[in-house]
Scaffold this active site. Structure first.
Site, short mmCIF file in Angstrom:
data_model
loop_
_atom_site.label_atom_id
_atom_site.label_comp_id
_atom_site.label_asym_id
_atom_site.label_seq_id
_atom_site.Cartn_x
_atom_site.Cartn_y
_atom_site.Cartn_z
N GLU A 158 -60.28 1.70 -25.94
CA GLU A 158 -60.23 3.15 -25.72
C GLU A 158 -61.55 3.83 -26.03
OE1 GLU A 158 -58.15 4.63 -23.62
OE2 GLU A 158 -56.50 3.95 -24.88
N ASP A 171 -59.79 4.90 -15.43
CA ASP A 171 -58.50 5.36 -14.86
C ASP A 171 -58.45 5.14 -13.36
OD1 ASP A 171 -58.26 6.23 -17.42
OD2 ASP A 171 -58.48 8.37 -16.96
N SER A 231 -46.71 20.77 -2.33
CA SER A 231 -46.24 19.85 -3.37
C SER A 231 -44.78 20.11 -3.70
CB SER A 231 -47.09 20.05 -4.63
OG SER A 231 -46.44 19.52 -5.75
N TYR A 267 -63.11 15.76 -25.56
CA TYR A 267 -63.54 14.55 -24.83
C TYR A 267 -65.04 14.65 -24.55
CZ TYR A 267 -63.59 10.78 -21.39
OH TYR A 267 -63.86 9.62 -20.71
N GLY A 285 -50.68 15.79 -17.26
CA GLY A 285 -51.38 16.15 -18.50
C GLY A 285 -50.89 15.35 -19.70
N ALA A 286 -50.27 14.18 -19.45
CA ALA A 286 -49.73 13.39 -20.56
C ALA A 286 -50.57 12.14 -20.82
CB ALA A 286 -48.29 12.98 -20.25
N GLY A 287 -51.76 12.10 -20.25
CA GLY A 287 -52.65 10.98 -20.53
C GLY A 287 -52.31 9.72 -19.76
N LEU A 288 -51.54 9.86 -18.68
CA LEU A 288 -51.20 8.68 -17.87
C LEU A 288 -51.96 8.69 -16.55
CD1 LEU A 288 -47.35 8.53 -18.58
CD2 LEU A 288 -49.16 7.19 -19.65
N SER A 289 -53.02 9.49 -16.51
CA SER A 289 -53.93 9.53 -15.35
C SER A 289 -53.31 10.09 -14.08
CB SER A 289 -54.51 8.14 -15.06
OG SER A 289 -55.31 7.75 -16.11
#
Ligand code: GLA
Length: 385
Positions: free
Chosen positions: A32, A170, A66, A220, A120-124
């Site tokens: 990471e 990612d 969408s 970041y 927005g949960a960090g799963l790209s």
């Protein structure tokens, strides 16, 4: 999902022959915050992701719509585009901008997106929609980019159009994922290797803190800059190109060059994490899954103490995981500051783990975490209808 997407596409666009595409999200198993330091990472694509129904139209308009967000867009084909506020369609728009600037032909397009990846949960989710758009347009117009080139183009969109200085991990993971395989990627050379991700009796559990990653972009970018500062100071005496060129022993010898305790901590994480990835890859190759798990715990500790990108929510999950006998490893995954953690849990105990974790987390944090299971899955692809 596929039928629903078709039906809705026809209703919204009165255009009835869409092609369908899917791009997954990813988790990073280990490695990471080292992709932008030229290190090795080990992500895999997951089962959840983003869908796209797309067809050319004859009225020379680009339409984005969408399932998940109310705002839509209808645009003329232009010679370039610019970002509009925080709209979700900035991602496919950035891709169009990239393609046009690179001389790729386009026509009018109707596009309907949908996803089951928490945003927005960090799963790209952003890499997923970017790579998905490039892949679909490549299939429609025959640009003939390789998946690696698509990943690089998506990273450029993220860096230049969206404005986040992320690395390549990612985009590469969601483009190149393979079922039951982890990807060992050298982020400097882009050489990669698929490693069987056979977790023998263990499930990969993904736990969403459900914390909005409010500060993640600025923090970041701050870590990115700190690593740049360390590299600059080490280069005064060492012939290195990237932070990951140095090993932990050599760093301890030269760390005084950084002139800052904070920078020493940041670099220590990066350098030891790179070494952990090498150990983790040997562990996986030799089927030593418990060693792999213990490296996950070490990685989390380093991200928490030295890189300082965890937080009470992620730490609570990992603390619970450490106390749970049938869990052999857990860590935050992705940028941190909220988002998701992953854990390897003995299959028969997954339901019990989930139940107890959710109640432990709620008692500490005040709201619930959500949990799902995923294997390592294939990357971006066409869906047969
Ligand atoms: C985000 C970035 C990646 C990587 C991770 C941290 O997901 O997009 O490039 O830096 O954070 O490992």
């Amino acid at each position: 999902m596929i039928e629903l997407l078709f039906k809705e596409f026809r209703k919204r666009f009165r255009n009835d022959a869409p092609q369908l595409f899917f791009c997954p999200g990813r988790v990073n198993l280990i490695g990471e915050h080292i992709d932008y330091n030229g290190g090795q990472v080990m992500p895999c694509a997951i089962s959840k992701g983003t869908y796209l129904a797309i067809a050319k139209n004859t009225d020379k308009k680009i339409r984005f719509s969408s399932f998940d967000f109310p705002d839509k867009a209808e645009l003329q084909i232009q010679t370039s585009y610019s970002k509009t506020g925080k709209q979700w369609f900035n991602y496919p728009l950035g891709v169009l901008d990239y393609l046009i600037r690179n001389g790729n032909e386009l026509s009018g397009l109707d596009m309907l997106f949908a996803g089951d990846l928490p945003v927005g949960a960090g799963l790209s989710s952003s890499a997923s929609i970017e790579v998905l758009t490039i892949y679909a347009l490549d299939e429609l117009f025959g640009y003939n980019r390789s998946k690696t080139e698509m990943a690089l183009a998506a990273k450029k969109v993220e860096n230049d159009f969206i404005g986040v200085s992320c690395g390549i991990m990612d985009q590469f993971a969601v483009a190149m994922g393979q079922k039951n395989k982890a990807i060992l990627l050298n982020c400097d050379t882009l050489k990669y290797e698929y490693i069987p991700f056979e977790t023998k009796g263990y499930s990969l559990v993904i736990i969403n803190t459900n914390k909005q990653r409010a500060l993640s972009e600025s923090k970041y970018n701050e870590r990115f800059a700190e690593c740049g500062a360390v590299l600059k100071s080490l280069k005064k005496e060492l012939q290195i190109e990237k932070l990951c060129d140095i090993d932990p022993g050599a760093f301890e010898k030269y760390k005084h060059l950084t002139g800052s305790e904070v920078l020493v901590k940041r670099a220590r994480h990066v350098i030891t994490e790179n070494e952990r990835v090498a150990k983790a890859s040997s562990a996986l190759k030799s089927g030593n899954i418990s060693m792999f798990g213990s490296l996950m715990f070490d990685s989390h500790q380093s991200l928490k103490e030295w890189y300082e990108v965890s937080g009470i929510e992620l730490d609570t999950i990992v603390e619970f995981a450490r106390s749970y006998n049938e869990c052999i490893g857990a860590r935050m995954t992705g940028a941190g500051f909220g988002g998701c953690a992953i854990a390897l849990v003995q299959k028969e105990y997954v339901n019990d783990f989930e139940e107890k974790l959710i109640s432990f987390y709620k008692s500490r944090i005040g709201y619930e975490a959500s949990v799902f299971i995923s294997g390592a899955e294939d990357g971006v692809r066409s869906l047969k209808v």
